[in-house]
Each structure stands twice: as C-alpha cells, then as structure tokens.
Motif scaffolding. Sequence first.
Motif, PDB file in Angstrom:
ATOM      1  N   ALA A  15      -5.373   9.291   2.458  1.00  0.00           N
ATOM      2  CA  ALA A  15      -6.000   8.269   3.295  1.00  0.00           C
ATOM      3  C   ALA A  15      -6.149   6.970   2.505  1.00  0.00           C
ATOM      4  O   ALA A  15      -6.730   6.951   1.415  1.00  0.00           O
ATOM      5  CB  ALA A  15      -7.356   8.760   3.778  1.00  0.00           C
ATOM      6  N   GLY A  16      -5.607   5.890   3.041  1.00  0.00           N
ATOM      7  CA  GLY A  16      -5.722   4.598   2.370  1.00  0.00           C
ATOM      8  C   GLY A  16      -4.702   4.382   1.267  1.00  0.00           C
ATOM      9  O   GLY A  16      -4.683   3.320   0.646  1.00  0.00           O
ATOM     10  N   GLN A 338      -6.553   2.729  -7.569  1.00  0.00           N
ATOM     11  CA  GLN A 338      -7.031   2.095  -6.338  1.00  0.00           C
ATOM     12  C   GLN A 338      -6.100   2.375  -5.151  1.00  0.00           C
ATOM     13  O   GLN A 338      -6.057   1.616  -4.191  1.00  0.00           O
ATOM     14  CB  GLN A 338      -7.173   0.586  -6.555  1.00  0.00           C
ATOM     15  N   SER A 339      -5.353   3.478  -5.234  1.00  0.00           N
ATOM     16  CA  SER A 339      -4.493   3.958  -4.145  1.00  0.00           C
ATOM     17  C   SER A 339      -3.321   3.027  -3.830  1.00  0.00           C
ATOM     18  O   SER A 339      -2.810   3.014  -2.716  1.00  0.00           O
ATOM     19  CB  SER A 339      -5.318   4.204  -2.874  1.00  0.00           C
ATOM     20  N   LEU A 388      -2.103  -4.998   4.335  1.00  0.00           N
ATOM     21  CA  LEU A 388      -1.823  -4.075   3.237  1.00  0.00           C
ATOM     22  C   LEU A 388      -1.278  -4.813   2.029  1.00  0.00           C
ATOM     23  O   LEU A 388      -1.623  -4.494   0.882  1.00  0.00           O
ATOM     24  CB  LEU A 388      -0.829  -3.003   3.694  1.00  0.00           C
ATOM     25  N   GLN A 391      -4.036  -6.364   0.244  1.00  0.00           N
ATOM     26  CA  GLN A 391      -4.753  -5.342  -0.522  1.00  0.00           C
ATOM     27  C   GLN A 391      -4.054  -5.082  -1.851  1.00  0.00           C
ATOM     28  O   GLN A 391      -4.699  -4.984  -2.895  1.00  0.00           O
ATOM     29  CB  GLN A 391      -4.853  -4.056   0.299  1.00  0.00           C
TER      30      GLN A 391
END
Length: 402
Positions: A15-16, A338-339, A388, A391
């Motif tokens: 997730a994420g 941080q994914s 995204l 991010q």
Amino acid sequence: MDPKEQKEDRSNLMAGFIPYGRQDISEEDIQAVLDVLSSDWLTQGPAVPRFEQSVARYCGVEYGLAMNSATSALHVACISLGLKKGDWLWTSPNTFVASANCGLYCDAQVDFVDIDPRTYNMSVSALEKKLIVAEQQGKLPKIVIPVHFAGQPCEMKSIRTLADHYGFKIIEDASHAIGGEYLGEPIGNCRYSDITIFSFHPVKIITTAEGGMALINNIELASKMDLLRSHGITRDPAQMTHEADGAWYYQQIALGYNYRMTDLQAALGASQMNRLDEFVSKRHAIARRYDELLADLPVTTPWQHPDSYSGMHLYPIRLKLSQLKITHREVFDALRAQSIGVNLHYIPVHMQPYYQSQGFKQGDFPEAESYYSEAISLPMYPGLTTDLQDQVLNVLREALQV
C-alpha cells in the motif's frame, strides 16, 4: 500465518508503494486474453503470428519471431549468426546479464566495450579503439551487441560502418526501446543491424507477461531462428531429408529449443500494441516533468542524443556525490524506506562474481563503473500521476538533504 493472512500482509506492505516500473493493463487487454481462453488455441495458434505481424509492420521490418523471452531470442540470434567456440561476442557492461550470457550459451568468449558518459550506451570511440587492437591480435568479434539502454538507441550508423570494415555481425538489444526512433525511423527496422531483439517483461514498454521478439529482414536468418525456437522440428516437406511417412510426419533437422510464445501472451501483446505510441508519449511527458523538477537538485538527468527518440523505459539519474553529505547507498535506502521503489540499472556485468571468475576485474571499464557508483532509476511508467511524481521528488529532495 495462514495463506489469507499472508496475502493481506503483502497487500498492506505494498500500500502506497511506488514501483520503478509496472505494466498498464486495460479492459481490452483482459478481453483479448479471455478471447484466447475461450478459443480452441492456447498455444501455437493464430494469435502469435498476428502479434508478430503487428510488431513487424510497426517497425517496418520483414519478419518478427515471438519467443518466450528476450533472452531466448538473443540466444537463438547468436546461434543463427554462427557464434561458436573460439568466437568472440562483445557487448556493453551496462546491461542485464542476458546480453552477455547469450554468447556463453554458444561456448563463445565474451568481452565488453565501455560506455559513453552521456548516453550510457556503448561508446563508439571505445569500440573503434578496441577493434584496432583486436585486429592486431587476431581477436576480432564475430558479433557485437549494442544495448539501447533506458530506451535510447545507440549510434547505430557509426557502429554499422565499423561492422562493414571489421566484418562483425550486429544484434541490437532493444529490450528497452520498442516505440522509439533512430534518425527518424523506428527502432527495430534492422537498417543498421542483422537482428533486433525486444523484451516484453511487465516493466517494459509493452508486455506479454514474459516474452520477447526477434526482428529480421533476411529470410534465411528468419527461417533458421524459426526452426530453433521450436525444437529444431519442421513439417515443411522442402526441408525434410525424404518424403513424409504420412500427414502426421515431422522431422527434427537441428538441435533446437522450446522457446515458443503462447497465444495467451501474444494476444496480450497485440492488444498492448494498440497503445504503444500512447505509452511512449506518456513516458516522455513524465521525463520532461522530471527534468524540470530536478533542475535545482545535485543530480544529472538523462541526456538525449539529438539523433534519437527514446522508448524511455527508464529514467536514471546520477547523484553529484561531491555536493552531497550522504552516500549513494544512503540516498537509495532513504527512498526505499519511504516506499519509493527505485532501482539501479545496472550493476556492470563484468563486476558480477561469475564474470570475475572468468578474469574480469574492477577497473576494466571505468565509465560503466563510475555510472554504477552514482546511478538511481526513478519510477517511470505510464500510470505515474503528477501527484505520485511529486511524492517521488519530495522524498528525493529530503533524502538528498538539500
């Protein structure tokens, strides 16, 4: 933990998470596969030749031969060009190991040509210098495999000129590059090479799940590769040693392999071809935005050769480590923590333990090694939204501590 809990745990972990690359599957793609599942053919049916013809038409080449992977296509290409024990194959150290391993599968010897520091592709000047020395030593390559790294084509016209002078064959490893162009023409047309290879792995520009394809203009080469991808077996009476015993009859006339692609895979690939230009256009838009957003950070963004239109498979940056208080690994780890699913393409092949056991060592190809010490591949795929991408940039900026 039972299977259901394991599945839920994996879902929570993902997730994420923003991967460096991923497939883009539409309802049309799904329906294309379902149509094959409902048909009489799951493999060796009509979907494979349809896919082959679609790619060949797009690239402006005579023949396309689909296989179960680009690695298989590279292997068969080498055999078809006569690579054998005592021969040399040269490729780039900045590639996946398959570009070199295909030579070893043929019992040939493998060597590398260092990369250009701007394109990260095989350096033409380094190739020419190495050829001059190899000619003096009687060790000229039988095959050279330029790799279109990240989707940007190599300087194929210059490499072709060298091939004509020194007598080697060319296989373009265009695993990253379908949908791109060189000198205004589609990559894959084999204008400057004997064979071109595409990959359709899920992170590539279009996908067949696993799969690859060889593009060829020469009918003799195409026939030889067609035979080798399916056990060396023929049902063609013209290729048999005597008249067929009956309608059931076939002959194995060469030592081949089971390298065929299934109709399920081909149906997905043919459907994906309908969006190839859209995929590449979206990748270029993402790259342009990365270029703008990264302009004030201590990184080097990918340089694009004016002769090329990249397939834009990857977006590799190089860290300007002299301007940072943090190491290459620390930046990479901070992004992953941080994914942000960054990756590193590639560990130079000559630095792999297997190749070092063959005599290669650190320092042999300094440009590839320098690139490796600074490179990080940022997420790049058509479904990467601006949110995204923001991010990714926010986490990168924080990781760089600037």
